[in-house]
Design a protein around this motif. Structure first.
Motif, PDB file in Angstrom:
ATOM      1  N   SER A   5      -2.622   9.120   4.023  1.00 24.42           N
ATOM      2  CA  SER A   5      -1.579   8.094   4.033  1.00 24.42           C
ATOM      3  C   SER A   5      -0.612   8.323   5.186  1.00 24.42           C
ATOM      4  O   SER A   5       0.011   9.374   5.292  1.00 24.42           O
ATOM      5  CB  SER A   5      -0.819   8.096   2.709  1.00 24.42           C
ATOM      6  OG  SER A   5       0.287   7.211   2.766  1.00 24.42           O
ATOM      7  N   TRP A  56      -4.889   3.497  -8.327  1.00 26.28           N
ATOM      8  CA  TRP A  56      -4.539   3.979  -6.977  1.00 26.28           C
ATOM      9  C   TRP A  56      -5.255   5.286  -6.666  1.00 26.28           C
ATOM     10  O   TRP A  56      -5.808   5.475  -5.586  1.00 26.28           O
ATOM     11  CB  TRP A  56      -3.034   4.174  -6.848  1.00 26.28           C
ATOM     12  CG  TRP A  56      -2.674   5.016  -5.672  1.00 26.28           C
ATOM     13  CD1 TRP A  56      -2.357   6.345  -5.660  1.00 26.28           C
ATOM     14  CD2 TRP A  56      -2.644   4.599  -4.299  1.00 26.28           C
ATOM     15  NE1 TRP A  56      -2.142   6.792  -4.379  1.00 26.28           N
ATOM     16  CE2 TRP A  56      -2.306   5.729  -3.530  1.00 26.28           C
ATOM     17  CE3 TRP A  56      -2.875   3.385  -3.659  1.00 26.28           C
ATOM     18  CZ2 TRP A  56      -2.194   5.671  -2.142  1.00 26.28           C
ATOM     19  CZ3 TRP A  56      -2.760   3.328  -2.285  1.00 26.28           C
ATOM     20  CH2 TRP A  56      -2.420   4.466  -1.539  1.00 26.28           C
ATOM     21  N   TYR A  57      -5.232   6.219  -7.636  1.00 25.93           N
ATOM     22  CA  TYR A  57      -5.852   7.520  -7.389  1.00 25.93           C
ATOM     23  C   TYR A  57      -7.347   7.376  -7.105  1.00 25.93           C
ATOM     24  O   TYR A  57      -7.910   8.129  -6.299  1.00 25.93           O
ATOM     25  CB  TYR A  57      -5.641   8.440  -8.593  1.00 25.93           C
ATOM     26  CG  TYR A  57      -4.217   8.899  -8.757  1.00 25.93           C
ATOM     27  CD1 TYR A  57      -3.587   9.645  -7.765  1.00 25.93           C
ATOM     28  CD2 TYR A  57      -3.489   8.588  -9.900  1.00 25.93           C
ATOM     29  CE1 TYR A  57      -2.272  10.070  -7.909  1.00 25.93           C
ATOM     30  CE2 TYR A  57      -2.182   9.011 -10.063  1.00 25.93           C
ATOM     31  CZ  TYR A  57      -1.577   9.747  -9.060  1.00 25.93           C
ATOM     32  OH  TYR A  57      -0.272  10.161  -9.198  1.00 25.93           O
ATOM     33  N   ARG A  78      -0.275   0.794  -5.900  1.00 18.94           N
ATOM     34  CA  ARG A  78       0.328   1.984  -6.519  1.00 18.94           C
ATOM     35  C   ARG A  78       0.991   1.660  -7.858  1.00 18.94           C
ATOM     36  O   ARG A  78       1.221   2.570  -8.669  1.00 18.94           O
ATOM     37  CB  ARG A  78       1.364   2.594  -5.574  1.00 18.94           C
ATOM     38  CG  ARG A  78       0.772   3.252  -4.328  1.00 18.94           C
ATOM     39  CD  ARG A  78       1.875   3.784  -3.413  1.00 18.94           C
ATOM     40  NE  ARG A  78       1.352   4.490  -2.256  1.00 18.94           N
ATOM     41  CZ  ARG A  78       1.045   5.788  -2.244  1.00 18.94           C
ATOM     42  NH1 ARG A  78       1.220   6.511  -3.337  1.00 18.94           N
ATOM     43  NH2 ARG A  78       0.565   6.358  -1.149  1.00 18.94           N
ATOM     44  N   LYS A  79       1.274   0.390  -8.115  1.00 15.24           N
ATOM     45  CA  LYS A  79       1.948  -0.002  -9.356  1.00 15.24           C
ATOM     46  C   LYS A  79       1.108  -0.978 -10.185  1.00 15.24           C
ATOM     47  O   LYS A  79       1.627  -1.606 -11.110  1.00 15.24           O
ATOM     48  CB  LYS A  79       3.306  -0.644  -9.035  1.00 15.24           C
ATOM     49  CG  LYS A  79       4.287   0.286  -8.324  1.00 15.24           C
ATOM     50  CD  LYS A  79       4.711   1.453  -9.206  1.00 15.24           C
ATOM     51  CE  LYS A  79       5.726   2.349  -8.514  1.00 15.24           C
ATOM     52  NZ  LYS A  79       6.099   3.513  -9.351  1.00 15.24           N
ATOM     53  N   THR A 129       2.654   6.090 -11.308  1.00 18.93           N
ATOM     54  CA  THR A 129       1.643   5.752 -10.291  1.00 18.93           C
ATOM     55  C   THR A 129       0.379   5.247 -10.965  1.00 18.93           C
ATOM     56  O   THR A 129      -0.069   5.799 -11.976  1.00 18.93           O
ATOM     57  CB  THR A 129       1.306   6.981  -9.419  1.00 18.93           C
ATOM     58  OG1 THR A 129       2.482   7.409  -8.736  1.00 18.93           O
ATOM     59  CG2 THR A 129       0.244   6.635  -8.377  1.00 18.93           C
TER      60      THR A 129
END
Length: 397
Positions: free
Chosen positions: A68, A59-60, A46-47, A55
């Motif tokens: 999740s 990740w997307y 996410r990072k 974000t």
């Protein structure tokens, strides 16, 4: 028509790249993918890389179509939830270090007794056995020890790496293959679930062609060779008059003859010494010099037009800017128009492979941490008060 993996449930207990990428691929073809994330920050991906409003854009992409579920796997209640999910799950994908799943109380003996049809896909640096089993392993180490780094780069230079996480992604592809093979055995052959043991090192090694027999029988060690492909000629990267680079693969016998005609060297194309690959490979430097003498006299567009007319495989080396503006990528739906949760429009990579009747699809981008927790727990029969109680205890998020 229904998606090819509709009705298949996949549980992902993994972070970053290898296990999550494998689960993403299954989710794009209809599997229900439930991603177990740690409380607090969730998956470190996410990072990673470039962020949008805090974000990762990666990740997307990596977590599209996933649900999740944020919970504490070390809490008894959290472990109980996972076991209830696994009782009706087809595939569990994990990339923890060997032994970590067992420490959680989710060893294969427990899982197989809980659900005999469950397939357990385990991705690790070196596999679940062997003297290196307990070493930490990342994709970069898999590339190094799998053989590909040694052969990558210019002659005399330090070994180079590809600009992507190649070792992890290769392990993901092998994990998907193993999962589907096991699922087929369960569904079509009436078999039971099994363990699919995927090693990062072995996934890279599996791509290394004839490296081993060349060494074993001939004592040959394949070295770094830049843009060339040793033993296969001509196949290399050449500079053009306007400073661009073009990859030309003229390594089959008829294509080689057409290439030589196209570059005004019919004498080489008709030479008996170059009639077959072994002869060309023995004098590959001579052929490369002749080809580049021609490419350096012409701009990239003219080079490509000439070679295309001669039916010689060739292509410019693309940057991402070239990719997103290429009409072929667009025509093949390899650039999907999407949007982030805040409504920001963004293009994302399309889906591979292309299935004519049951193509893959993207229903949503990577979810917020714990976005589906309540819905999944309710699906297990937990009441709203029970869910509130678990949240108050810090078991779920």
């Amino acid at each position: 028509m229904p998606a090819p993996l509709q009705g298949i449930r996949v549980l992902e207990i993994g972070t970053l790249i290898a296990a999550p990428f494998a689960a993403r691929l299954l989710g794009e073809f209809g599997a229900e993918v439930i991603k177990i994330e740690a409380l607090g920050q969730g998956d470190p991906l996410r990072k990673w890389r470039k962020l949008h409003d805090g974000t990762s854009l990666w990740w997307y992409l990596q977590s599209r179509n996933k649900k999740s579920l944020a919970l504490d796997l070390k809490a008894a209640e959290g472990l109980s939830i996972v076991k209830r999910l696994l009782a009706d799950t087809d595939v569990l994908i994990e990339n923890l270090r060997p032994g970590a799943l067992e420490k959680l109380g989710l060893g294969w003996d427990v899982l197989h007794a809980l659900n005999p049809r469950l397939t357990l896909v385990r991705i690790s640096g070196y596999g679940q056995s062997g003297p290196y089993r307990d070493r930490p392993g990342f994709g970069a180490i898999g590339e190094a020890m799998g053989g590909i780094r040694y052969t990558t780069g210019e002659q005399g230079s330090a070994p180079a790496r590809a600009g992507v996480s190649l070792g992890d992604s290769l392990a993901s592809l092998h994990a998907v293959m193993g999962a589907l093979l096991s699922l087929f055995n369960v569904r079509a052959n009436g078999g039971v679930g099994q363990v699919v043991d995927v090693s990062l090192v072995e996934s890279v090694f599996n791509l290394m062609e004839s490296l081993v027999p060349e060494y074993d029988l001939l004592g040959h060690v394949r070295e770094r060779s830049g843009g060339a492909l040793p033993g296969i000629a001509p196949s290399n990267t050449y500079r053009t008059a306007d400073g661009a680079f073009v990859v030309i693969a003229g390594n089959s016998d008829p294509i080689f003859r057409r290439l030589m005609q196209a570059i005004d060297r019919p004498d080489l194309g008709e030479a008996e010494a170059f009639a077959h690959n072994d002869g060309r490979a023995a004098q590959s430097a001579l052929l490369d010099d002749a080809i580049e003498a021609w490419t350096r006299r012409h701009p990239i567009d003219q080079v490509l037009a000439t070679l295309d007319a001669a039916e010689v495989p060739a292509g410019r080396i693309y940057s991402v800017a070239d990719i997103v503006n290429d009409p072929h990528y667009q025509a093949r739906d390899m650039l999907l128009d999407s949007q982030l949760p805040d409504g920001t429009p963004v293009r994302m990579p399309g889906i591979v492979p292309k299935l004519s009747d049951t193509p893959g699809r993207v229903d949503w981008q990577g979810p917020a941490l714990g976005e589906h927790t309540d819905a999944l727990l309710a699906g297990l029969g937990l009441s709203p008060d029970e869910i509130i109680g678990l949240r108050a205890k810090g078991v779920v998020q």
